[in-house]
Write a protein that holds these residues in place. Structure first.
Motif, mmCIF file in Angstrom:
data_model
loop_
_atom_site.group_PDB
_atom_site.id
_atom_site.type_symbol
_atom_site.label_atom_id
_atom_site.label_comp_id
_atom_site.label_asym_id
_atom_site.label_seq_id
_atom_site.Cartn_x
_atom_site.Cartn_y
_atom_site.Cartn_z
ATOM 1 N N ASP A 292 1.284 -43.920 -77.100
ATOM 2 C CA ASP A 292 0.062 -44.890 -76.654
ATOM 3 C C ASP A 292 -0.129 -44.423 -75.115
ATOM 4 O OD1 ASP A 292 -2.381 -45.807 -75.497
ATOM 5 O OD2 ASP A 292 -2.601 -47.148 -76.951
ATOM 6 N N ASN A 293 1.039 -45.551 -74.084
ATOM 7 C CA ASN A 293 1.045 -45.349 -73.160
ATOM 8 C C ASN A 293 0.130 -45.244 -71.643
ATOM 9 O OD1 ASN A 293 3.107 -45.933 -71.047
ATOM 10 N ND2 ASN A 293 3.465 -43.538 -71.139
ATOM 11 N N GLY A 294 -0.738 -45.424 -72.528
ATOM 12 C CA GLY A 294 -2.606 -45.341 -71.449
ATOM 13 C C GLY A 294 -3.545 -44.749 -72.508
ATOM 14 N N ARG A 295 -3.333 -43.680 -73.170
ATOM 15 C CA ARG A 295 -4.507 -43.210 -73.612
ATOM 16 C C ARG A 295 -5.255 -43.256 -74.613
ATOM 17 N NH1 ARG A 295 0.502 -40.587 -73.432
ATOM 18 N NH2 ARG A 295 0.890 -38.603 -73.506
ATOM 19 N N SER A 296 -5.586 -44.597 -74.604
ATOM 20 C CA SER A 296 -5.787 -46.138 -75.331
ATOM 21 C C SER A 296 -7.423 -46.279 -74.210
ATOM 22 C CB SER A 296 -5.655 -46.627 -75.919
ATOM 23 O OG SER A 296 -4.834 -46.887 -77.366
ATOM 24 N N GLY A 327 3.403 -27.753 -58.552
ATOM 25 C CA GLY A 327 3.927 -28.085 -59.840
ATOM 26 C C GLY A 327 4.173 -29.535 -58.750
ATOM 27 N N HIS A 328 4.898 -29.875 -58.839
ATOM 28 C CA HIS A 328 5.345 -30.679 -57.477
ATOM 29 C C HIS A 328 4.874 -31.490 -56.977
ATOM 30 C CE1 HIS A 328 10.292 -29.268 -59.052
ATOM 31 N NE2 HIS A 328 9.731 -29.185 -59.879
ATOM 32 N N ALA A 329 4.415 -30.709 -56.121
ATOM 33 C CA ALA A 329 3.266 -31.456 -55.059
ATOM 34 C C ALA A 329 2.590 -32.425 -56.219
ATOM 35 C CB ALA A 329 1.924 -30.250 -54.927
ATOM 36 N N TYR A 330 2.491 -32.071 -56.892
ATOM 37 C CA TYR A 330 1.044 -33.368 -57.780
ATOM 38 C C TYR A 330 1.645 -34.823 -58.288
ATOM 39 C CZ TYR A 330 -2.162 -29.133 -58.589
ATOM 40 O OH TYR A 330 -2.970 -28.294 -57.745
ATOM 41 N N ARG A 331 3.184 -35.256 -58.469
ATOM 42 C CA ARG A 331 4.212 -36.323 -57.937
ATOM 43 C C ARG A 331 4.010 -36.546 -59.569
ATOM 44 N NH1 ARG A 331 -0.051 -36.901 -53.971
ATOM 45 N NH2 ARG A 331 0.441 -39.855 -54.817
ATOM 46 N N HIS A 332 3.884 -35.875 -60.625
ATOM 47 C CA HIS A 332 3.610 -36.602 -61.790
ATOM 48 C C HIS A 332 4.233 -35.775 -63.381
ATOM 49 C CE1 HIS A 332 2.059 -38.466 -64.898
ATOM 50 N NE2 HIS A 332 2.500 -39.593 -64.436
ATOM 51 N N VAL A 333 4.091 -35.944 -64.094
ATOM 52 C CA VAL A 333 4.806 -34.507 -65.249
ATOM 53 C C VAL A 333 3.330 -34.138 -65.460
ATOM 54 C CG1 VAL A 333 5.161 -34.758 -67.751
ATOM 55 C CG2 VAL A 333 5.978 -36.380 -66.391
ATOM 56 N N TYR A 334 2.491 -33.700 -65.353
ATOM 57 C CA TYR A 334 1.182 -33.183 -65.770
ATOM 58 C C TYR A 334 0.863 -33.042 -64.128
ATOM 59 C CZ TYR A 334 1.823 -35.600 -70.228
ATOM 60 O OH TYR A 334 2.211 -35.839 -71.197
ATOM 61 N N GLY A 349 2.468 -46.253 -61.769
ATOM 62 C CA GLY A 349 2.140 -47.485 -60.794
ATOM 63 C C GLY A 349 0.608 -47.327 -60.108
ATOM 64 N N GLY A 350 0.064 -46.932 -61.640
ATOM 65 C CA GLY A 350 -1.662 -47.242 -60.803
ATOM 66 C C GLY A 350 -2.259 -46.028 -60.716
ATOM 67 N N ALA A 355 -4.506 -41.547 -56.505
ATOM 68 C CA ALA A 355 -5.742 -41.335 -56.023
ATOM 69 C C ALA A 355 -5.975 -39.305 -55.707
ATOM 70 C CB ALA A 355 -6.688 -43.035 -55.725
ATOM 71 N N ASP A 356 -6.077 -39.317 -54.746
ATOM 72 C CA ASP A 356 -5.870 -38.146 -53.931
ATOM 73 C C ASP A 356 -5.764 -37.046 -54.847
ATOM 74 O OD1 ASP A 356 -3.497 -39.385 -54.585
ATOM 75 O OD2 ASP A 356 -2.385 -37.143 -53.247
#
Ligand code: SF4
Length: 474
Positions: A292-296, A327-334, A349-350, A355-356
């Motif tokens: 799940d990891n946040g998908r719900s 891709g690295h500029a997005y600071r996340h896996v996706y 981390g929320g 949010a940017d």
């Protein structure tokens, strides 16, 4: 406090020109191949995309039912089914399976979900070996790097860098020949497949009706990861379900064409469970870990459409922002447009921390046009910008003094009117008296500023409203 420079801008400022060239060139080629093959082979590619989007949306709207059905089908096929609420739990389940089997070594096929849970460092910290076998992911791993694209993880690297890494790791002498580099990796990885106890994959689709696990690769490494190992574990996001086997042709033909411009990926595997007694090869045990990891929470939100995503990467390849920033500029896996929506929503981390990202878009709409499941990404980005505003996220705040002044003027009728009057006054002021910034003085010598014309629309509207009123009173 509002930030003057966003993290994404700071990252881009430090980017090497050759990295930008690699990302831009590779994305452009894939986007063009996708366009050519869809135009040549479908009479109405848009209708096909919309149909796929509807099937995925239907699945999401009945996800609980389809998950129950998938669990029953998988169990019927002899597969062990596990449920993980978050990444930590998913990693623990995988580790426990390894411990119970007395396993120390894992070979891994490409899986973005396992990137999300940071499975490899988790296992390594506990004394296990986990080797990436997708060529791009393998290079990322030996370099201690991160993927910068969900389909082509080393889009930010060139062959010189890869050659240097292979030489450093003792895989062979320096060469820039792609064939020789591939042969070195193949030789190194073949030994790893034979030594491994467990093979871990993701899943491109899990069919609820049949419990079939579907995997597509171009390197055959998922197949190898299961051939020699005794245990197969598939880590799967809960949104990866599709209802029926008969839906597969639609999704498989769209996935390959959208991702790499191929009709079909080189290897497509349909896994029905552990090997039968009559079969010589294959795992004796198969596990599916649904994550799940946040998908719900995303499913409950007004951005649930993003869960239709089949991870083709087409939105990244076409995105003018992704092509410039990588891709690295997005600071996340996706990364890319899908990441600008999904990453803040799934971020451990929320939301506020990323949010940017929804602002890293010109809202040109190209991402939605290429998306094989017709996700309205621009709309979702706007919804997330609003969410950032409503939650007073500092990363969503107006981030440059220029925009701050603009917002103040645009939201105050009094200041706006004063600005219009000042603009008209400038038209009557001799050029020599206008206090232009010193850096613009040379330009000003040979150029005239165009006359200020602001306020025309307001006068027209006022005039038009008056005339309408007269018309109506006749
Ligand atoms: S959002 Fe659409 S285009 Fe982007 S990766 Fe997902 S399926 Fe592909």
């Amino acid at each position: 406090m509002a930030k003057l420079v966003q993290d994404i801008d700071r990252f881009v400022a430090g980017m090497k020109p050759e990295t930008r060239a690699s990302v831009h060139g590779s994305s452009k080629i894939k986007a063009e191949k996708r366009m050519d093959i869809l135009a040549a082979e479908f009479d109405d590619a848009d209708a096909v995309r919309k149909m796929a989007g509807q099937v995925k949306q239907h699945t999401l709207e009945h996800l609980a039912d389809y998950l129950e059905q998938a669990e029953a089908s998988l169990k019927r096929n002899g597969v062990h089914v596990h449920w993980a609420a978050d990444g930590e739990e998913a990693n623990r389940i995988v580790h426990d399976i390894m411990v119970q089997r007395g396993a120390r070594k894992m070979v891994k096929s490409k899986s973005m979900v396992s990137e999300e849970t940071e499975l490899v460092p988790y296992l390594e910290e506990r004394g296990m070996e986990a080797v990436e076998t997708d060529l791009g992911e393998f290079i990322v791993q030996i370099d201690g790097d991160h993927p910068s694209h969900i389909v082509t993880p080393i889009v930010h690297k060139n062959r010189k860098e890869i050659a240097a890494s292979f030489e450093r790791e003792g895989l062979g002498p320096y060469t820039e020949s792609p064939e020789e580099l591939t042969a070195m990796a193949r030789q190194h990885l073949r030994a790893k497949y034979l030594e491994a106890d467990v093979g871990l994959t993701g899943a491109n689709f899990v069919v609820a009706e049949s419990g079939r696990i579907v995997l597509v690769t171009n390197e055959g490494n998922a197949r190898f990861s299961m051939a020699a190992t005794k245990t197969h574990i598939a880590m799967v996001g809960i949104e990866k379900l599709i209802p029926r086997d008969s839906d597969l042709p639609l999704f498989l033909s769209l996935l390959a064409r959208s991702a790499t411009g191929q009709r079909l990926t080189v290897y497509t595997q349909f896994i029905g469970g552990p090997k039968a007694e009559s079969q010589q090869e294959g795992p004796e045990e198969t596990h599916v870990v649904f994550l799940d990891n946040g998908r719900s929470k995303v499913l409950e939100s007004n951005c649930r459409e993003i869960l239709r995503c089949i991870r083709c990467g087409a939105c990244m390849n076409i995105c003018p922002v992704y092509r410039q920033v990588s891709g690295h500029a997005y600071r996340h896996v996706y990364p890319g447009p899908v990441g600008a929506v999904l990453s803040p929503l799934l971020n451990r981390g929320g939301f506020s921390e990323l949010a940017d990202l929804p602002k890293a878009s010109s809202l040109c709409g190209a991402c939605q046009e290429v998306c094989p499941v017709d996700i309205p990404i621009p709309d979702l980005l706007v919804r997330l910008r609003n969410k950032g505003k409503e939650e007073h996220s500092p990363r969503t705040s107006i981030d440059t003094p220029g925009f701050g002044a603009w917002a103040m003027a645009a939201s105050s009728p009094l200041v706006w009117k004063a600005g219009l009057t000042a603009g008209h006054a400038m038209n009557l002021t001799p050029k020599s008296l206008l206090n232009i910034h010193p850096s613009a003085k040379a330009w000003q010598k040979n150029h005239d500023l165009p006359p200020f014309e602001g306020g025309e629309f307001r006068s027209w509207l006022k005039h038009d409203a008056k005339s309408q009123g007269k018309e109506n009173s006749k």
